[in-house]
Design a protein around this motif. Structure first.
Motif, mmCIF file in Angstrom:
data_model
loop_
_atom_site.group_PDB
_atom_site.id
_atom_site.type_symbol
_atom_site.label_atom_id
_atom_site.label_comp_id
_atom_site.label_asym_id
_atom_site.label_seq_id
_atom_site.Cartn_x
_atom_site.Cartn_y
_atom_site.Cartn_z
ATOM 1 N N THR A 307 -25.559 28.843 -95.314
ATOM 2 C CA THR A 307 -25.516 30.277 -95.574
ATOM 3 C C THR A 307 -26.701 30.661 -96.452
ATOM 4 N N MET A 308 -27.274 31.812 -96.155
ATOM 5 C CA MET A 308 -28.398 32.307 -96.946
ATOM 6 C C MET A 308 -28.510 33.810 -96.744
ATOM 7 N N LEU A 310 -30.950 36.710 -95.461
ATOM 8 C CA LEU A 310 -32.102 36.753 -94.569
ATOM 9 C C LEU A 310 -33.299 37.392 -95.258
ATOM 10 N N HIS A 314 -37.533 37.820 -91.543
ATOM 11 C CA HIS A 314 -36.435 37.645 -90.588
ATOM 12 C C HIS A 314 -36.563 36.369 -89.742
ATOM 13 N N TYR A 315 -36.908 35.250 -90.400
ATOM 14 C CA TYR A 315 -36.923 33.937 -89.760
ATOM 15 C C TYR A 315 -36.091 32.964 -90.600
ATOM 16 N N VAL A 316 -35.448 32.020 -89.930
ATOM 17 C CA VAL A 316 -34.712 30.960 -90.626
ATOM 18 C C VAL A 316 -35.280 29.618 -90.176
ATOM 19 N N ARG A 317 -35.248 28.640 -91.058
ATOM 20 C CA ARG A 317 -35.820 27.324 -90.763
ATOM 21 C C ARG A 317 -34.713 26.304 -90.543
ATOM 22 N N ASP A 322 -39.003 27.303 -87.259
ATOM 23 C CA ASP A 322 -38.595 28.644 -87.672
ATOM 24 C C ASP A 322 -38.105 29.430 -86.454
ATOM 25 N N VAL A 325 -34.631 36.042 -86.292
ATOM 26 C CA VAL A 325 -33.313 36.672 -86.393
ATOM 27 C C VAL A 325 -33.514 38.179 -86.256
ATOM 28 N N ILE A 336 -26.162 30.237 -90.623
ATOM 29 C CA ILE A 336 -26.953 29.560 -89.604
ATOM 30 C C ILE A 336 -26.120 28.416 -89.027
ATOM 31 N N VAL A 345 -27.318 32.384 -85.168
ATOM 32 C CA VAL A 345 -27.123 32.956 -86.498
ATOM 33 C C VAL A 345 -26.106 34.078 -86.385
#
Length: 417
Positions: A307-308, A310, A314-317, A322, A325, A336, A345
């Protein structure tokens, strides 16, 4: 010494044709005593050399005394104790002949398994080069194939996975149990995999993730002792079989192609007759599965999950890559998820990103819709965005303007409208 053919002929003449001993001796040119001996003997004549003795005979009483006290004493030490000055070879032979007399019996027991009792798991690393996309190639060290063999039926299976990370390990472990084994054996055996457990203070110690996983399954997990390959001999033989029968002459274009070919190979492998069973694994797997524990009604939580909030880009690794989102949830808390095939996501139950998992490293995966949405939000045209649907109910989720999140994060000053 009388030849075997003469011995056989003497017996035939006397027993079948009734020729007297005197006549047989005269016709064959041998003595009557030789004829009588041939008739008395139960077997054909053999040449046997009279034993001349050995140098070791003189010291055998000393050898026996040493072995009586220490049955495992090496022959070299025996030679030193008795002052042996001749060839060690003849002494070693005599010690080997005498040692079993003083050692306690140690018969080996045959290992057998009951249906549904046990399954072994381990990683196999095929010695190949596999394209994983974006011009990248992986070699053996980064191609973990989780394999399994059941104890009773010798039924085998396997799956190539992206990494040996705990998240991928438990996701693939569950996939093997649920889709291939279709049941849970009472004991699951591993060879000291770090994400599963290790031996510590002379006893196995499982990780917290493994305890949670086996608790949902209701099974026992056993970690093999270090340097004990016999404990998972079935898997060692399977890996050797894969090296010699699966890999030669094959080419693979992707991880998906590898798993497709591997699954087809296991179908044929499980149909082959095994001498140790007297049948094929496929003939016994039904009894194996019937005795296994059923799959839990609620599957264990496996795979990647974190959990994080955003960030603005607007990208998650995940695993060095990457993934984009939907920018409408910038600044909001997201969750995620990832398994062996997908990365997705969610935000408050709504799916805001869904990508195929990429095996290549250090890549940026962008969905075109997310790029367009970010452009509209930057120009204050949130009204042009397509609403995000809730993954469960299908209802539309409110999309706020990007300015709201800028203010919430303290990026700009102003009133929230």
């Amino acid at each position: 010494m009388l030849a075997v053919e003469d011995w056989a002929e003497i017996r035939r003449l006397h027993r079948v044709e009734g020729v007297p001993i005197k006549v047989i001796a005269r016709s064959m040119g041998i003595s009557k005593n030789t004829v009588r001996k041939a008739l008395r003997d139960d077997g054909p004549p053999r040449y046997e050399r009279v034993g001349r003795g050995s140098l070791v005979d003189a010291v055998e009483p000393q050898i026996r005394e040493l072995l009586r006290v220490t049955p495992t004493m090496p022959a070299t030490v025996v030679a030193e104790r008795i002052g042996w000055e001749h060839s060690i070879r003849i002494l070693r032979t005599r010690v080997s002949d005498l040692r079993p007399v003083y050692l306690p019996p140690d018969p080996a027991s045959r290992t057998t398994y009951e249906p549904g009792e046990l399954a072994q798991f381990d990683f196999w690393f095929p010695d190949i080069e596999l394209p994983v996309g974006y011009g990248q190639i992986r070699t053996a060290k980064r191609l973990p194939v989780m394999t399994t063999v059941t104890g009773y039926s010798r039924w085998s299976g396997g799956l190539l996975i992206p990494s040996r990370d705990a998240a991928d390990l438990y996701a693939s472990w569950w996939q093997l149990l649920s889709t291939q084994l279709q049941g849970v054996p009472k004991t699951l055996v591993w060879d000291g995999e770090g994400a599963v457990g290790r031996w510590r203070a002379r006893q196995p110690e499982l990780t917290g993730d493994c305890q949670a996983f086996r608790g949902v399954l209701g099974a026992k997990v056993y970690v093999c002792k270090p340097a004990d390959p016999e404990a998972k001999g079935m898997l060692e033989r399977l890996h050797d079989y894969l090296e010699k029968s699966f890999l030669p002459g094959r080419t693979f274009t992707s991880p998906e192609d590898f798993n497709t070919q591997l699954a087809a190979f296991f179908v044929r492998a499980n149909a082959r007759r095994m001498r140790v069973l007297g049948c094929s694994p496929g003939d016994r797997v039904a009894a194996d599965r019937a005795a296994m524990m059923p799959l839990p009604p609620v599957p264990p939580e496996v795979g990647w999950r974190k959990t994080m909030r955003l960030p603005r880009d607007h990208y998650v690794r995940l695993d060095s890559n990457d993934y984009s989102v939907h920018p409408a949830v910038v600044g909001r808390r997201i969750e995620i998820h990832a398994d062996l095939e997908r990365v997705w996501v969610t935000c408050e139950g709504a799916i805001v990103a869904d990508h195929a998992r990429v095996w290549a490293q250090h890549q940026t995966i962008t969905e075109f819709e997310h790029t367009v949405a970010a452009k509209h939000l930057r120009h204050g045209r949130a009204d042009l965005l397509r609403p995000v649907a809730d993954a469960v109910t299908g209802e539309e989720v409110e999309i706020r303007s990007l300015g709201f999140y800028d203010q919430a994060l303290g990026v700009v000053d102003g009133e929230v409208s």
